[in-house]
Design a protein around this motif. Structure first.
Motif: not given
Length: 349
Positions: A138-158
């Motif tokens: 029913d629902i698809l979520f884009a997972h973990d587009l965040d700083i916690f997962t990717h380690g920095s705001k720059e990487t998360a933003d990319a």
């Protein structure tokens, strides 16, 4: 079990049971559990009236989805709401190279490969359908587009840029074709969820641990934006990884790590207020998020039947209005936070 009907687009919408089931623990999160234990937990949730189940490829590197496959096989597809996530593809690897060593136990030897592109979205979706053994989610979520997962705001933003460049369009297309009812993102930080909401036409966010009895900063801008746009919120992690269930004891977990002193101190103050009013901390923590209009379901999960049964019992709690008022008076609750005693929701049935 009360139901909240969510229909942002006029496409018939979805009926969420207020209490849903977050299936990360069924991926052998922090400890291995047997197949029989996993199925008993899921059956206890079903028997208690829970009809919303959330999963992801990450949870046990496919194990959570395959365990749901066995459980859902005997259920009518129209009797439940199901969500999973995109953003990671799973590749076969050597056991010592698998993702989540020390976090997920006894899982398939797979490693995560981040891929938020259109092709990555469609491949992930197809693989999840196979693991789940269903014709649709029913629902698809884009997972973990965040700083916690990717380690920095720059990487998360990319990663967000990668997603918005093509993966986002794939989700819009799936929704517009009626393949899925809604899409959004499963996020560990409300700030990143807000950044996405400001850039696209998202239906629903799964916000993990960032609107709880302990934290309400999302009320400053993100949740008002959701109300304005009719965006729904699934609230994961209502106990902030454990501390709102266990209390401020030594070694208490907060945000997947040992709680720092300032968090312990704040929880101690909340506990003192609970004691004053004869309220259990864990029941206040579970009941609090439901008061917000945008919250369609809260998904605490569970690895034991006793945990599921406890969550179902906690839903019956009726905390006094004075308790919530005193929390605000002591600066322990955001002054704009809706509270349960005034939360009659027009969407509930």
């Amino acid at each position: 079990m009360r139901v909240r009907h969510f229909d942002r687009l006029g496409n018939g919408g979805l009926d969420f049971t207020e209490l849903g089931f977050g299936s990360a623990p069924l991926g052998n999160l922090y400890r291995p559990i047997s197949e029989d234990e996993a199925q008993a937990v899921l059956e206890a949730a079903w028997d208690g009236g829970i009809r919303y189940y959330d999963t992801a490829p990450l949870y046990g590197l496919g194990l959570s989805e395959t365990r749901l496959n066995r459980f859902l096989r005997g259920k009518r597809r129209d009797d439940y709401v199901l969500s999973t996530k995109i953003g990671r593809l799973l590749q076969v690897c050597a056991p010592e190279e698998r993702t989540g060593i020390g976090k997920f136990f006894d899982t398939p030897s797979r490693r995560e490969v981040y891929d938020y592109s259109r092709d990555g979205v469609l491949r992930s979706f197809e693989a999840s359908l196979e693991r789940l053994g269903v014709d649709r989610v029913d629902i698809l979520f884009a997972h973990d587009l965040d700083i916690f997962t990717h380690g920095s705001k720059e990487t998360a933003d990319a990663r967000i840029e990668e997603f918005m460049a093509s993966g986002y369009d794939a989700l819009v297309s799936l929704r517009d074709q009626g393949v899925i009812k809604a899409f959004g993102a499963g996020i560990n930080e409300w700030e990143m969820a807000q950044a996405l909401a400001e850039r696209g036409d998202f239906d629903i966010f799964l916000l993990a641990g960032r609107y709880t009895l302990l934290e309400q900063e999302a009320l400053n801008s993100f949740l008002p934006l959701c109300e304005q746009r009719g965006i729904g919120i699934v609230l994961g992690g209502p106990y902030n990884s454990g501390i709102l269930a266990t209390g401020a004891k030594p070694g208490a977990m907060y945000n997947y790590s040992e709680a720092p002193p300032e968090i312990l101190k704040r929880v101690e103050r909340i506990e003192a207020m609970c004691a004053r009013h004869g309220v259990r901390l864990i029941e206040a923590a579970l009941r609090f998020p439901f008061a917000h209009y945008s919250v369609v379901s809260v998904i605490p999960g569970g690895q034991r039947v006793s945990e599921v049964v406890s969550n179902l019992e906690l839903m019956k709690a009726d905390n006094p209005a004075a308790f919530w008022q005193d929390l605000k008076a002591e600066g322990l609750l955001h002054p704009a936070a809706p509270t349960p005693e005034a939360s009659l929701d027009a969407r509930s049935g």
